[in-house]
Design a protein around this motif. Sequence first.
Motif, PDB file in Angstrom:
ATOM      1  N   LEU A  16     -14.065  -7.331   0.735  1.00 23.03           N
ATOM      2  CA  LEU A  16     -12.556  -7.130   0.129  1.00 23.03           C
ATOM      3  C   LEU A  16     -12.607  -5.656   0.283  1.00 23.03           C
ATOM      4  O   LEU A  16     -13.079  -4.881  -0.234  1.00 23.03           O
ATOM      5  CB  LEU A  16     -12.431  -7.630  -1.228  1.00 23.03           C
ATOM      6  N   HIS A  17     -11.462  -5.436   0.718  1.00 26.67           N
ATOM      7  CA  HIS A  17     -10.702  -4.097   0.624  1.00 26.67           C
ATOM      8  C   HIS A  17      -9.650  -4.074  -0.264  1.00 26.67           C
ATOM      9  O   HIS A  17      -8.616  -4.848  -0.464  1.00 26.67           O
ATOM     10  CB  HIS A  17      -9.870  -3.692   1.991  1.00 26.67           C
ATOM     11  N   PHE A  18      -9.798  -3.248  -1.483  1.00 27.13           N
ATOM     12  CA  PHE A  18      -8.909  -3.023  -2.616  1.00 27.13           C
ATOM     13  C   PHE A  18      -8.129  -1.898  -2.191  1.00 27.13           C
ATOM     14  O   PHE A  18      -8.589  -0.548  -2.321  1.00 27.13           O
ATOM     15  CB  PHE A  18      -9.767  -2.587  -3.957  1.00 27.13           C
ATOM     16  N   ASP A  19      -6.895  -2.201  -1.421  1.00 21.55           N
ATOM     17  CA  ASP A  19      -6.229  -1.272  -0.579  1.00 21.55           C
ATOM     18  C   ASP A  19      -5.074  -0.449  -1.559  1.00 21.55           C
ATOM     19  O   ASP A  19      -4.344  -1.269  -1.972  1.00 21.55           O
ATOM     20  CB  ASP A  19      -5.678  -1.822   0.566  1.00 21.55           C
ATOM     21  N   VAL A  20      -5.025   0.891  -1.726  1.00 21.56           N
ATOM     22  CA  VAL A  20      -3.866   1.731  -2.506  1.00 21.56           C
ATOM     23  C   VAL A  20      -3.101   2.121  -1.474  1.00 21.56           C
ATOM     24  O   VAL A  20      -3.742   2.867  -0.438  1.00 21.56           O
ATOM     25  CB  VAL A  20      -4.538   2.467  -3.461  1.00 21.56           C
ATOM     26  N   ARG A  21      -1.637   1.874  -1.535  1.00 21.78           N
ATOM     27  CA  ARG A  21      -0.987   2.065  -0.105  1.00 21.78           C
ATOM     28  C   ARG A  21       0.155   2.964  -0.611  1.00 21.78           C
ATOM     29  O   ARG A  21       0.820   2.928  -1.650  1.00 21.78           O
ATOM     30  CB  ARG A  21      -0.530   0.648   0.168  1.00 21.78           C
ATOM     31  N   PHE A  22       0.383   3.776   0.514  1.00 26.38           N
ATOM     32  CA  PHE A  22       1.532   5.028   0.252  1.00 26.38           C
ATOM     33  C   PHE A  22       2.593   5.216   1.409  1.00 26.38           C
ATOM     34  O   PHE A  22       1.952   4.625   2.491  1.00 26.38           O
ATOM     35  CB  PHE A  22       0.803   6.439   0.276  1.00 26.38           C
ATOM     36  N   LEU A  23       3.519   5.377   1.157  1.00 24.58           N
ATOM     37  CA  LEU A  23       4.422   5.880   2.211  1.00 24.58           C
ATOM     38  C   LEU A  23       3.810   7.326   3.009  1.00 24.58           C
ATOM     39  O   LEU A  23       3.440   8.234   2.127  1.00 24.58           O
ATOM     40  CB  LEU A  23       5.687   6.246   1.705  1.00 24.58           C
ATOM     41  N   VAL A  24       4.129   7.538   4.106  1.00 29.02           N
ATOM     42  CA  VAL A  24       3.479   8.822   4.721  1.00 29.02           C
ATOM     43  C   VAL A  24       4.656   9.174   5.735  1.00 29.02           C
ATOM     44  O   VAL A  24       5.291   8.219   6.363  1.00 29.02           O
ATOM     45  CB  VAL A  24       2.298   8.720   5.521  1.00 29.02           C
ATOM     46  N   VAL A  25       5.311  10.333   5.848  1.00 35.53           N
ATOM     47  CA  VAL A  25       6.321  10.775   6.640  1.00 35.53           C
ATOM     48  C   VAL A  25       6.020  11.633   7.712  1.00 35.53           C
ATOM     49  O   VAL A  25       5.015  12.671   7.391  1.00 35.53           O
ATOM     50  CB  VAL A  25       7.633  11.397   5.761  1.00 35.53           C
ATOM     51  N   ALA A  26       6.267  11.288   8.916  1.00 38.58           N
ATOM     52  CA  ALA A  26       5.940  12.023  10.391  1.00 38.58           C
ATOM     53  C   ALA A  26       7.126  13.172  10.417  1.00 38.58           C
ATOM     54  O   ALA A  26       8.162  12.989  10.035  1.00 38.58           O
ATOM     55  CB  ALA A  26       6.019  11.084  11.339  1.00 38.58           C
ATOM     56  N   PRO A  27       6.746  14.305  10.850  1.00 32.45           N
ATOM     57  CA  PRO A  27       7.450  15.387  11.315  1.00 32.45           C
ATOM     58  C   PRO A  27       8.398  14.896  12.453  1.00 32.45           C
ATOM     59  O   PRO A  27       8.212  14.080  13.122  1.00 32.45           O
ATOM     60  CB  PRO A  27       6.628  16.462  11.717  1.00 32.45           C
ATOM     61  N   PRO A  28       9.427  15.632  12.794  1.00 30.71           N
ATOM     62  CA  PRO A  28      10.478  15.308  13.529  1.00 30.71           C
ATOM     63  C   PRO A  28       9.798  15.323  14.914  1.00 30.71           C
ATOM     64  O   PRO A  28      10.410  14.424  15.982  1.00 30.71           O
ATOM     65  CB  PRO A  28      11.624  16.461  13.819  1.00 30.71           C
ATOM     66  N   ASP A  29       8.839  16.085  15.166  1.00 35.23           N
ATOM     67  CA  ASP A  29       8.184  16.164  16.695  1.00 35.23           C
ATOM     68  C   ASP A  29       6.849  15.542  16.912  1.00 35.23           C
ATOM     69  O   ASP A  29       6.195  15.589  17.633  1.00 35.23           O
ATOM     70  CB  ASP A  29       8.282  17.639  17.016  1.00 35.23           C
ATOM     71  N   ALA A  30       6.890  14.492  16.077  1.00 36.94           N
ATOM     72  CA  ALA A  30       5.723  13.627  16.129  1.00 36.94           C
ATOM     73  C   ALA A  30       5.248  12.986  17.348  1.00 36.94           C
ATOM     74  O   ALA A  30       6.085  12.457  18.089  1.00 36.94           O
ATOM     75  CB  ALA A  30       5.576  12.237  14.943  1.00 36.94           C
ATOM     76  N   GLU A  31       3.944  13.276  17.763  1.00 35.01           N
ATOM     77  CA  GLU A  31       3.354  12.768  18.974  1.00 35.01           C
ATOM     78  C   GLU A  31       2.260  11.877  18.553  1.00 35.01           C
ATOM     79  O   GLU A  31       1.368  12.382  17.779  1.00 35.01           O
ATOM     80  CB  GLU A  31       2.996  13.938  19.926  1.00 35.01           C
ATOM     81  N   VAL A  32       2.240  10.545  18.960  1.00 32.23           N
ATOM     82  CA  VAL A  32       1.053   9.819  18.772  1.00 32.23           C
ATOM     83  C   VAL A  32      -0.077   9.849  19.793  1.00 32.23           C
ATOM     84  O   VAL A  32       0.313   9.759  20.844  1.00 32.23           O
ATOM     85  CB  VAL A  32       1.557   8.244  18.558  1.00 32.23           C
TER      86      VAL A  32
END
Length: 199
Positions: free
Chosen positions: A141-157
Amino acid sequence: MTPPAARLLASGDPALIPGSELAVARARVLDAVGPTADQRRPFLELLAEHDDALVRSCLPGHLTGSAFVVDASGERALLLFHAKLGRWLQPGGHADGEADSAAVALREATEESGIEGLRVAVPAIDLDIHEVAPPGEPAHLHFDVRFLVVAPPDAEVRINHESRGARWVTAAELATADVDTGLRRLARRGFALAATLTP
């Protein structure tokens, strides 16, 4: 009671607490906005009963952190195709001894997406327990604590070896994607919070 306003934290922010103190992990669970007391209880029991809950050798499960990554507009979220599990998921992973699940989520999002300058919103927006069965490992089992994360305007994946693909999706596209109910719930909460944080 009105929940506290979310704060966006960058890597290195002093509000991200380094170390392995289980009290820090417990505080992140208690502060989460959205989950009920019943949803928090198994996380708190894990932390109370297992002093090794932050490491992946802890069975039947252990703490993880994950990130619902949105672009700078807050209108698209990043999904990664997980190489081992063969599914579209949000970035995330094992705590590996780190107690601050917000720091874990930010670290994993940065490593898996390759995006520099991400910021994590605290408090957490979701708690999820799910079973995983990676090849060569016992199901756990994964006990997952989840968050919003915001990328910058120029984000490159630039994905790493853990993923076989990446795509940005809108809320409408995610609603019809082949993802689990936990990710759908996280997406609803993540997009709603993102709308309050982004222009």
